[in-house]
Design a protein around this motif. Structure first.
Motif, mmCIF file in Angstrom:
data_model
loop_
_atom_site.group_PDB
_atom_site.id
_atom_site.type_symbol
_atom_site.label_atom_id
_atom_site.label_comp_id
_atom_site.label_asym_id
_atom_site.label_seq_id
_atom_site.Cartn_x
_atom_site.Cartn_y
_atom_site.Cartn_z
ATOM 1 N N UNK A 140 1.129 9.859 6.241
ATOM 2 C CA UNK A 140 0.977 9.014 7.423
ATOM 3 C C UNK A 140 2.251 9.027 8.260
ATOM 4 N N UNK A 141 3.410 8.981 7.599
ATOM 5 C CA UNK A 141 4.690 9.053 8.330
ATOM 6 C C UNK A 141 4.813 10.369 9.081
ATOM 7 N N UNK A 142 4.453 11.471 8.429
ATOM 8 C CA UNK A 142 4.536 12.782 9.080
ATOM 9 C C UNK A 142 3.572 12.874 10.264
ATOM 10 N N UNK A 143 2.342 12.369 10.101
ATOM 11 C CA UNK A 143 1.391 12.373 11.215
ATOM 12 C C UNK A 143 1.905 11.542 12.385
ATOM 13 N N UNK A 144 2.479 10.381 12.066
ATOM 14 C CA UNK A 144 3.007 9.518 13.113
ATOM 15 C C UNK A 144 4.160 10.206 13.843
ATOM 16 N N UNK A 199 0.834 -1.201 0.000
ATOM 17 C CA UNK A 199 0.000 0.000 0.000
ATOM 18 C C UNK A 199 0.872 1.255 0.000
ATOM 19 N N UNK A 200 1.957 1.232 0.777
ATOM 20 C CA UNK A 200 2.851 2.390 0.816
ATOM 21 C C UNK A 200 3.538 2.618 -0.529
ATOM 22 N N UNK A 201 3.855 1.524 -1.238
ATOM 23 C CA UNK A 201 4.500 1.671 -2.549
ATOM 24 C C UNK A 201 3.550 2.227 -3.595
ATOM 25 N N UNK A 202 2.301 1.804 -3.561
ATOM 26 C CA UNK A 202 1.369 2.244 -4.605
ATOM 27 C C UNK A 202 0.708 3.571 -4.279
ATOM 28 N N UNK A 203 0.800 4.026 -3.008
ATOM 29 C CA UNK A 203 0.237 5.320 -2.625
ATOM 30 C C UNK A 203 1.294 6.111 -1.849
ATOM 31 N N UNK A 204 2.361 6.555 -2.521
ATOM 32 C CA UNK A 204 3.469 7.194 -1.805
ATOM 33 C C UNK A 204 3.065 8.492 -1.100
#
Length: 89
Positions: free
Chosen positions: A76-80, A65-70
């Motif tokens: 999501x990484x920034x929110x985390x 999912x991370x690869x197909x929706x970068x």
């Protein structure tokens, strides 16, 4: 498909929320290979193996999912990261 009367008894699948006409599924909640109550003849090692396989597949699905929706993955990484910075111990 024949019409049903109100007095006809629904199948087990229909009684538990399955769509009418769907195939019957045997076992515990439709899980292949499980026929009795959970834990009846299952060892801890088997349960750990199933859990490990599930967690591997879950991680693989997240990576895909991370690869197909970068863009979504970056957000999501920034929110985390923000959540971790503002977390109080």
């Amino acid at each position: 498909m024949p019409e049903r009367n109100s007095r006809d008894k629904p199948s087990a699948r229909e009684a538990h929320g399955g769509p009418p006409g769907a195939p019957e599924v045997s076992g515990v909640s439709g899980v292949p290979g499980m026929t009795g109550p959970p834990g009846a003849d299952e060892t801890d090692a088997e349960r750990r193996r199933r859990r490990a396989r599930f967690l591997r597949e879950l991680a693989e699905a997240r990576e895909l999912r991370d690869r197909v929706q970068p863009r979504r993955a970056k957000a999501a990484r920034l929110r985390h990261a923000m959540r971790m910075r503002t977390f109080r111990w």
